[in-house]
Design a protein around this motif. Structure first.
Motif, mmCIF file in Angstrom:
data_model
loop_
_atom_site.group_PDB
_atom_site.id
_atom_site.type_symbol
_atom_site.label_atom_id
_atom_site.label_comp_id
_atom_site.label_asym_id
_atom_site.label_seq_id
_atom_site.Cartn_x
_atom_site.Cartn_y
_atom_site.Cartn_z
ATOM 1 N N CYS A 40 21.565 -65.491 17.264
ATOM 2 C CA CYS A 40 21.186 -65.922 15.926
ATOM 3 C C CYS A 40 22.143 -67.011 15.443
ATOM 4 O O CYS A 40 23.368 -66.854 15.533
ATOM 5 N N VAL A 41 21.599 -68.088 14.955
ATOM 6 C CA VAL A 41 22.416 -69.188 14.458
ATOM 7 C C VAL A 41 22.547 -69.057 12.948
ATOM 8 O O VAL A 41 21.530 -68.996 12.223
ATOM 9 N N HIS A 42 23.760 -68.964 12.484
ATOM 10 C CA HIS A 42 24.029 -68.823 11.056
ATOM 11 C C HIS A 42 24.397 -70.211 10.498
ATOM 12 O O HIS A 42 25.410 -70.805 10.894
ATOM 13 N N ILE A 43 23.577 -70.721 9.619
ATOM 14 C CA ILE A 43 23.813 -72.058 9.033
ATOM 15 C C ILE A 43 24.728 -71.902 7.816
ATOM 16 O O ILE A 43 24.433 -71.138 6.884
ATOM 17 N N ARG A 44 25.823 -72.575 7.883
ATOM 18 C CA ARG A 44 26.770 -72.511 6.769
ATOM 19 C C ARG A 44 26.267 -73.319 5.581
ATOM 20 O O ARG A 44 25.773 -74.432 5.737
ATOM 21 N N SER A 45 26.414 -72.736 4.447
ATOM 22 C CA SER A 45 26.007 -73.455 3.211
ATOM 23 C C SER A 45 27.158 -74.316 2.732
ATOM 24 O O SER A 45 28.315 -73.882 2.711
#
Length: 469
Positions: A463-468
């Protein structure tokens, strides 16, 4: 392709480096032209692909291999692997050549280095106008220049493509003098390497070593080695050498070190032989021309024949119906040896207890074929485990059969543990199985990987977690 002319004692890799510097070619294009791959790993002193380079440059491959690499040392001290190593170096299989050189077995497969002498660099620049890599400096374990008696400098080769290294630098730093033993080893190694450029008759190293040790008083009248005084003298003389763990005795009681060198058929690092040869003979010429006395040569060769004669005599006495006690008194061989010999050649023994008769032996074999443990067979038959093992080892193919049964039993148990865990935890991930069934998981991973991959749950996509921002 025309390589620059070789300088005296120049390393083959050094010639290739000079060729790239003169022509302006890149390392990758050269590697692709010669090896068919731009990512090939080039060994500094056992460079593979000599035949291809010789073909492109119009030179003789045998001459390049013997005069510009350290292959002759490995051929000389590792005769069992010489043919395979030579074929790999000529054809260009560097990985196989590295394995056949036995360097990984000697714990010498770490970071490679190129070594140079600062005085040699100055001399080469003055006389030839260019510095180059000397072959004799690259011998593993050698730390001194044979000519100028100073310690060598070195640079690590951290990347697989070693043609980028360039020429040895001219460094203005304090030159460190080498110890006497370092100079002797360097000189011995250089002279021996020069002699090995020409074909040499086969030499029995063990005979030479033992004969020289006998002359120095380190062999008893019965032919055994006086290991304690020998290792004490050797380690005392090597005290001033900057030691590398895998190439030197670890301590003065490291008798295994000298036993390996004096055992026929044992593979040892060439530098260990160079070290012992220097200590015993001082010069390579004396080592190569040393003649073993006829009496000693015959005594060494006759050892195996004496053992065969004793074994044949034991068989003859046992076949004649003599008891174990009588044969022991006449030959000096133990009862265990005689029992094993009789079992191997199917000789009936007249033993007083007569407990282990033919019927009992057949019963032991039947139980062993069913996979019953030795302790259980011992309790069932009422005899010792040693006798059980003797009967099992004497039956042809039984030991292999039991090993196969043990393997199948272990595999079934590991498979059952994995399947049972999956039934109890249907949602378990691969990492959970690996953690909770660690022993079974890795046993199957090493020995039954196809079944394990088929039985494990499918791997989940990361799972790729996109940083805000």
């Amino acid at each position: 392709m025309e390589l620059p002319q070789a300088f005296p004692d120049e390393l083959f890799l050094g010639r290739l480096i000079r060729y790239l510097l003169l022509t302006g070619k890149s390392e990758r294009s050269f590697s692709f032209q010669v090896y068919g791959s731009s990512r090939v790993s080039i060994h500094p002193f056992l460079t593979a692909g000599v035949s291809r380079i010789a073909e492109l440059s119009g030179e003789e491959s045998e001459s390049l291999l013997n005069r510009e690499t350290l292959a002759p040392l490995f051929f000389f001290y590792l005769p069992k692997h010489a043919i395979s190593l030579k074929e790999d170096l000529l054809c260009g299989d560097g990985a196989r050549a590295f394995r056949h050189s036995q360097l990984p077995s000697f714990n010498s497969g770490g970071t490679l280095v190129l070594k140079w002498c600062p005085i040699c660099v100055s001399k080469d620049l003055f006389e030839l106008g260019v510095a180059y890599w000397h072959r004799a400096h690259q011998i593993p374990g050698v730390t001194s220049c044979w000519e100028h008696h100073v310690r060598l400098l070195s640079c690590e080769l951290k990347e697989r493509q070693r043609l980028f290294v360039g020429l040895p630098p001219l460094l203005h730093r304090d030159i460190e003098a080498a110890s006497a033993i370092e100079i002797d080893v360097a000189r011995f190694s250089y002279d021996l390497l020069a002699e090995l450029e020409r074909p040499q008759p086969s030499i029995d190293l063990v005979d030479k070593y033992r004969s020289r040790l006998n002359a120095l008083g380190f062999i008893t009248p019965k032919g055994t080695v006086r290991r304690k005084p020998l290792m004490k003298a050797l380690t005392a003389d090597l005290a001033m050498y900057p030691m590398q763990k895998s190439l030197f005795p670890r301590y003065s009681t490291d008798y295994h070190y000298i036993s390996e060198l004096l055992s026929a058929g044992t593979n040892c690092h060439p530098f260990r032989h160079l070290l012992l040869g220097t200590w015993l003979f001082k010069s390579a010429d004396e080592f190569l021309n040393y003649v073993v006395p006829v009496e000693e040569h015959c005594s060494v060769q006759s050892t195996s024949s004496i053992k065969n004669e004793i074994e044949q005599r034991c068989l003859m006495l046992l076949k004649d119906g003599n008891s174990l006690e009588v044969v022991y008194r006449m030959t000096g061989r133990s009862r265990c040896f005689l029992k094993r010999l009789a079992t191997m050649f199917d000789i009936k023994l007249n033993l007083k207890p007569k407990r282990l008769d033919n019927n009992l032996q057949q019963r032991i074999i039947r139980l062993a074929r069913r996979g019953v443990h030795r302790r259980r067979i011992s309790s069932i038959c009422g005899i010792g485990i040693g006798s059980i093992e003797q009967v099992i080892s004497a039956e042809p193919g039984l030991v292999e059969w039991r090993k196969q049964c043990h393997f199948e039993s272990k595999r079934r148990a590991c498979r059952a543990q994995i399947l049972r865990y999956r039934q109890i935890h249907p949602d378990a991930l691969r990492c959970d199985i690996k953690s909770d069934c660690n022993a079974a998981f890795f046993w199957l991973y090493l020995r039954d990987r196809p079944w394990l991959e088929k039985s494990l749950p499918k791997p989940m996509k990361p799972c790729v977690h996109i940083r805000s921002l």
